[in-house]
Design an enzyme around this catalytic site. Structure first.
Site, PDB file in Angstrom:
ATOM      1  N   ASP A 190       1.068  -1.018  -0.221  1.00 35.19           N
ATOM      2  CA  ASP A 190      -0.103  -0.079  -0.270  1.00 35.19           C
ATOM      3  C   ASP A 190       1.004   1.902   0.155  1.00 35.19           C
ATOM      4  OD1 ASP A 190      -1.453   1.954   1.021  1.00 35.19           O
ATOM      5  OD2 ASP A 190      -3.048   0.579   1.249  1.00 35.19           O
ATOM      6  N   ARG A 225       0.107   4.338   0.689  1.00 31.81           N
ATOM      7  CA  ARG A 225      -0.037   4.653   2.167  1.00 31.81           C
ATOM      8  C   ARG A 225       1.396   4.525   3.246  1.00 31.81           C
ATOM      9  NH1 ARG A 225      -6.082   3.720   3.209  1.00 31.81           N
ATOM     10  NH2 ARG A 225      -4.896   2.040   2.290  1.00 31.81           N
ATOM     11  N   CYS A 235      -6.681  -1.896   4.770  1.00 32.44           N
ATOM     12  CA  CYS A 235      -5.932  -2.575   3.841  1.00 32.44           C
ATOM     13  C   CYS A 235      -6.504  -3.192   2.938  1.00 32.44           C
ATOM     14  CB  CYS A 235      -5.346  -4.099   4.812  1.00 32.44           C
ATOM     15  SG  CYS A 235      -4.322  -4.780   3.175  1.00 32.44           S
TER      16      CYS A 235
END
Length: 208
Positions: free
Chosen positions: A43, A45, A100
């Site tokens: 991910d 982020r 997620c």
């Protein structure tokens, strides 16, 4: 995104590093000696070094969708073997994160093509913990709990490996399970009981 900005940022980063330490890159070129292997999610982020406040050379990193440790994935297994056997890390962390996308996709019944076999391993985590998860009525809380349980099961998968068991016996290597809360920025230690898990699975998974 203007990719030229990336190279401009790189030049500024070099300037900043050299301003505080003129030998920074000379030292970086001498090799690495990290204490920690971090297995996290791809991910965008969740950037490993930033969230731990660590710099180059301090952590060996592997990332994939939903921070999975799958025994037939030669990528993650090669990283684990290299980090444990050759870099001699003393800590291995599996770090998941709330919100997620991989875990959320695994909670749905949609056919996602090439992702199906990867997500199946997360669905297996759901199956193992079905009673607990199905007792949670709030979907967001159920989702968060599956993130945590997925981290736990990937830690179990780590502990099943020969290199981790050997390093535990020889130098006390530890496996840790963390979750990053994208809503607050906090790292949460799930306090995985490494020794208890190891003891419980050794009858089946013990590898000399």
């Amino acid at each position: 995104m203007n990719l030229d900005r990336v190279f401009d940022n790189n030049e500024k980063w070099i300037e900043e590093k050299l301003k505080f330490d003129p030998d920074f890159f000379d030292e970086l070129g001498k090799g690495q000696n990290p204490e920690l292997l971090y297995i996290g999610c791809s991910d965008s982020r969740v950037t490993a070094e930033d969230l731990m406040g660590l710099g180059p050379g301090e952590v060996f990193v592997h990332r994939n969708i939903a921070n999975m440790v799958i025994s037939i994935d030669l990528n993650v297994m090669s990283v684990i073997d290299y980090a444990v056997e050759h870099l001699k890390v003393n800590h291995v962390v599996v770090c998941g994160h709330y919100a997620c996308g991989g875990v959320k996709a695994a909670m749905q019944s949609a056919d996602l093509g090439i992702l199906n076999p990867w997500l199946r391993s997360i669905r297996d985590v759901y199956r193992i913990h079905k009673n607990e998860l199905n007792s949670i009525e709030d979907e967001d809380k159920k989702y968060d709990r599956l993130v945590e349980l997925n981290v736990q099961e990937q830690c179990v998968n780590l502990i099943k490996t020969a290199s981790v068991q050997k390093a535990y016996r020889e130098r006390g290597l530890k496996v840790h399970g963390w979750v990053f809360d994208v809503h607050t920025g906090r790292l949460i230690d799930l306090k995985i009981r490494f020794e208890d898990i190891l003891k419980n699975i050794m009858e089946i998974y013990h590898l000399d």
